[in-house]
Scaffold this active site. Structure first.
Site, PDB file in Angstrom:
ATOM      1  N   SER A 165      46.147   1.111  43.782  1.00  0.00           N
ATOM      2  CA  SER A 165      46.513   0.882  42.389  1.00  0.00           C
ATOM      3  C   SER A 165      47.472  -0.290  42.275  1.00  0.00           C
ATOM      4  O   SER A 165      48.245  -0.578  43.187  1.00  0.00           O
ATOM      5  CB  SER A 165      47.179   2.142  41.831  1.00  0.00           C
ATOM      6  OG  SER A 165      47.837   1.879  40.616  1.00  0.00           O
ATOM      7  N   GLU A 196      40.463   3.796  43.829  1.00  0.00           N
ATOM      8  CA  GLU A 196      41.829   3.297  43.794  1.00  0.00           C
ATOM      9  C   GLU A 196      42.757   4.449  44.153  1.00  0.00           C
ATOM     10  O   GLU A 196      42.636   5.539  43.589  1.00  0.00           O
ATOM     11  CB  GLU A 196      42.125   2.779  42.389  1.00  0.00           C
ATOM     12  CG  GLU A 196      43.462   2.130  42.211  1.00  0.00           C
ATOM     13  CD  GLU A 196      43.622   1.564  40.811  1.00  0.00           C
ATOM     14  OE1 GLU A 196      43.078   0.481  40.551  1.00  0.00           O
ATOM     15  OE2 GLU A 196      44.255   2.224  39.971  1.00  0.00           O
ATOM     16  N   CYS A 216      49.671   1.011  30.875  1.00  0.00           N
ATOM     17  CA  CYS A 216      50.851   1.461  31.613  1.00  0.00           C
ATOM     18  C   CYS A 216      51.786   0.293  31.902  1.00  0.00           C
ATOM     19  O   CYS A 216      51.362  -0.800  32.270  1.00  0.00           O
ATOM     20  CB  CYS A 216      50.436   2.169  32.886  1.00  0.00           C
ATOM     21  SG  CYS A 216      49.571   3.727  32.560  1.00  0.00           S
ATOM     22  N   ASP A 268      42.110   4.972  34.633  1.00  0.00           N
ATOM     23  CA  ASP A 268      42.304   5.114  36.069  1.00  0.00           C
ATOM     24  C   ASP A 268      43.343   6.173  36.407  1.00  0.00           C
ATOM     25  O   ASP A 268      43.228   6.872  37.416  1.00  0.00           O
ATOM     26  CB  ASP A 268      42.729   3.767  36.681  1.00  0.00           C
ATOM     27  CG  ASP A 268      41.547   2.844  36.917  1.00  0.00           C
ATOM     28  OD1 ASP A 268      40.537   3.008  36.203  1.00  0.00           O
ATOM     29  OD2 ASP A 268      41.621   1.983  37.796  1.00  0.00           O
ATOM     30  N   ASP A 272      42.221  -1.111  32.865  1.00  0.00           N
ATOM     31  CA  ASP A 272      41.882  -1.754  34.125  1.00  0.00           C
ATOM     32  C   ASP A 272      40.524  -2.439  34.200  1.00  0.00           C
ATOM     33  O   ASP A 272      40.442  -3.650  34.353  1.00  0.00           O
ATOM     34  CB  ASP A 272      41.981  -0.726  35.265  1.00  0.00           C
ATOM     35  CG  ASP A 272      43.408  -0.237  35.455  1.00  0.00           C
ATOM     36  OD1 ASP A 272      44.151  -0.199  34.467  1.00  0.00           O
ATOM     37  OD2 ASP A 272      43.768   0.116  36.575  1.00  0.00           O
TER      38      ASP A 272
END
Length: 542
Positions: A458, A432, A187, A78, A120
């Protein structure tokens, strides 16, 4: 064994011959065949190391008498896809992942499955497949990225906003760029990937530690070996996802979601996973659970802590212990034990990380004339002064237009930025949007400006960012009829969002304002736009 449909008896000699062509022996073929569903690729930072995780999983399967057989599925990053056309392919990849795993698992008659996701859409896509297939299954993720000096990917996005207002120079940006993402893993904040990996524990589909053990720790490899062993135990016991992912388990997941302050995308994904189990969740249920669940963590972007801090504080299991009887502690999990048994000897190790930050949960669903079917906001990441806000609508028909206006300093204090035609069907793909929210935060406007969209934000987003407006603009939702300068009232404390325009004026606009015509679509996006439902239903397919 289900695999006997493919390998047992004289009639299956051709199939056995094909297996032997790959080096499988008669002894290996006789054993339970365990599909190792890997999402390794050399594109996504959270997936670059998954070959090592897969090797450890296979070792675990072998130790307990199974034959592991690995195959791969796709994974979109993403962060890399953010801010351009590529983001239209992120959410919709969830369905490709679920469908492709279904094809592989049924075509090859696996007896059990071990899922190796990390980022994600891969986690929910795999959970959807597990629920759909209902084979003995377990999840082990690649683990979170480390944070150094409190930085994460969002630090880089917000630095771009600071560059635009001159509060940061390019040399300083370069230092942040070099150090914000120090290595492999998902992340490092409580963004969507880590949210879903933590909630895999809460659902009971992953072992304790799955959501928080850092990607680079040897403990992650040991966890993967244990997951491989547990897959065989689940197979021998006949324990399936339908035994674990019950209605009570989804209640647990939503409760932990509120306590952790997870990404708003988690709501979208939990709804879709539950749908595969024939269980219906709705946004009113989210509010009911949120109102009775304390927010126990403020991980980035809501606070300074990162997932590694949650790991050292006791992890997801410690949060679950703190929730007490708010959870259904009798639920069975992939450990073979109940929630109560899993958390019996767990304790909070750092009360600065796990503590009561508020009496209500991290996510709220808002309703009103602008979102009669609901919208979502990460309440725990909203500044106190923005919990109740009335702003002047600044209207944009796509993300790019909004970002250009923000960077050009055309957005002022007191504005409510409306980004529409970015919904599941209207986008299509429900992009997003981290660029506009990070630009707003980086330019110091997150205490004075709200963002509203029928798209998504996000998990790294902070501020009054309200997404998933339903119905979306392309479906004729009221967001399609908002005009420049309209007043929009947001009351997160009372769970409302309203366009302050008279009913007569709204009706007039519906009669005179045509909906934006979508550009001709082709390929997968054309199929997706025709099949997808609204965000309040989890953006599932019809």
């Amino acid at each position: 064994m289900k695999s006997n449909l493919m390998k047992a008896g004289v009639e299956k000699a051709p199939q056995r011959s094909l297996l032997k062509s790959m080096g499988y022996s008669d002894e290996q073929i006789k054993r339970p065949l365990v599909g190792i569903v890997n999402s390794f690729n050399e594109v996504v930072p959270g997936h670059i190391h998954l070959q090592n995780i897969s090797r450890a999983v296979k070792d675990g399967v072998l130790m307990n008498g199974g034959t592991p057989m690995e195959f791969n599925t796709i994974g979109v990053c993403d962060g890399i896809a953010m801010g351009h056309e590529g983001m239209k392919y992120s959410l919709c990849s969830r369905e490709v992942i679920a469908d492709s795993i279904e094809c592989m698992a049924i075509a090859h008659c696996f007896d059990a499955l071990v899922f190796i996701p990390n980022c994600d859409k891969i986690v929910p896509g795999m959970l959807m497949a597990a629920a759909r297939l209902d084979l003995p299954s377990i999840f082990v993720s690649g683990g979170p990225m480390l944070s150094i000096d409190g930085m994460d990917l969002n630090s880089v996005f917000e630095a771009v906003g600071k560059i635009k207002i001159g509060s940061l120079n390019e040399n300083e940006l370069s230092v942040i760029e070099e150090n914000a993402c120090p290595g492999c893993g998902s992340c490092s904040g409580m963004f969507t990937a880590n949210s879903m990996n933590c909630l895999s524990e809460a659902l009971g589909m992953a072992l304790p530690g799955n959501g928080t053990i850092p990607a680079v720790y040897a403990q992650r490899l040991r966890l993967a070996k244990e997951a491989g062993q547990k897959a065989m135990e689940l197979f021998k016991a006949g324990t399936k996802p339908s035994n674990i992912m019950t209605e009570k388990a989804f209640h647990n997941a939503l409760t932990v979601d509120m306590a952790l302050g997870c990404s708003t995308n988690s709501v979208l994904h939990l709804f879709a996973i539950a749908n595969e189990r024939g269980i219906t969740l709705d946004l009113s249920m989210v509010n009911k659970i949120s109102q009775s669940t304390p927010n126990l963590c403020r991980l980035a972007p809501a606070g300074a802590h990162h997932v590694q801090d949650l790991y050292f504080a006791g992890g997801v299991q410690a949060v679950m212990k703190e929730l007490g009887d708010r959870l259904h502690n009798d639920q069975i999990t992939v450990t073979g034990k109940t929630v109560a048994e899993n958390i019996k000897n767990v304790a909070v190790k750092n009360p600065q990380v796990i503590q009561k930050y508020s009496d209500s949960g991290g996510i709220a669903a808002l309703f009103g004339n602008l979102a009669p079917n609901g919208a979502v906001v990460k309440r725990s990441a909203v500044r106190k002064e923005m919990l109740v806000f009335t702003g002047n609508a600044r209207v944009f028909d796509c993300e790019e237009e909004a970002v250009a206006a923000i960077y050009a300093k055309k957005i002022q204090k007191g504005d409510a930025v409306v980004i529409r035609y970015e919904g599941p069907a209207g986008g299509p793909g429900m992009r997003e949007m981290l660029s506009p929210t990070s630009a707003i935060a980086g330019m110091g406007l997150d205490s004075d400006v709200a963002l509203i969209t029928d798209g998504r934000f996000s998990g790294a987003t902070r501020g009054a960012a309200i997404g998933h407006i339903s119905p979306e603009a392309a479906a004729g939702g009221l967001i399609a009829y908002v005009q420049e300068g309209d007043k929009i009232a947001i009351d997160i404390e009372n769970l409302t969002i309203n366009l302050l325009v008279s009913d007569d004026e709204i009706q007039k606009r519906k009669e005179t304002m045509p909906l934006k015509q979508q550009k001709p679509l082709k390929g997968y996006l054309k199929k997706y736009a025709a099949a997808v439902t609204s965000a309040d239903k989890g953006a599932i397919w019809r």
